[in-house]
Write a protein that holds these residues in place. Structure first.
Motif: not given
Length: 91
Positions: A15-23, A78-87
Motif C-alpha cells: 500500500i505504501i508503494e502504491v501511495i508513493a507511486s500514484e501520489g 490501516d483503513a485500506i488494509a482492513q478493507h482489503i483483508q475483509k474483501e
C-alpha cells in the motif's frame, strides 16, 4: 488468508508503494506519522491511489467511513488494509 502478521506487513508495504507511486510522493516521506496534508495528497490523488489499489488487489475500496476520516498515512493504510483483508475473506 492474510491474517498472518507477515502478510499484513507485506500488504501495508504494498500500500505504501502504491501511495508513493500514484501520489507521486518520495517513498521516504511516506511514513506512518506523516499526514496526508504533509504529503500534499489531494482528493484526486487519493482516488488515483484507491483505483490503483483496487486493480492491484482486485477489490472495491469505497471512499467513505474510516478512509474519509484518515488524517495520517498510518490511519489511511490501516483503513485500506482492513478493507482489503475483509474483501479477501469474502472471495
Amino acid at each position: 488468508m492474510t491474517d498472518q502478521p507477515q502478510d499484513l506487513s507485506k500488504l501495508k508495504e504494498d500500500i505504501i508503494e502504491v501511495i508513493a507511486s500514484e501520489g507521486m510522493v518520495d517513498r521516504s516521506k511516506v511514513t506512518p506519522d506523516a499526514t496526508i496534508e504533509s504529503l500534499d495528497l489531494k482528493s484526486v490523488d487519493i482516488v488515483m491511489i484507491l483505483t490503483a489499489l483496487e486493480e492491484k488487489f482486485n477489490v472495491y475500496i469505497p471512499m467513505d467511513g474510516s478512509l474519509q476520516e484518515a488524517k495520517t498515512v498510518e490511519s489511511l493504510i490501516d483503513a485500506i488494509a482492513q478493507h482489503i483483508q475483509k474483501e479477501r475473506e469474502t472471495q
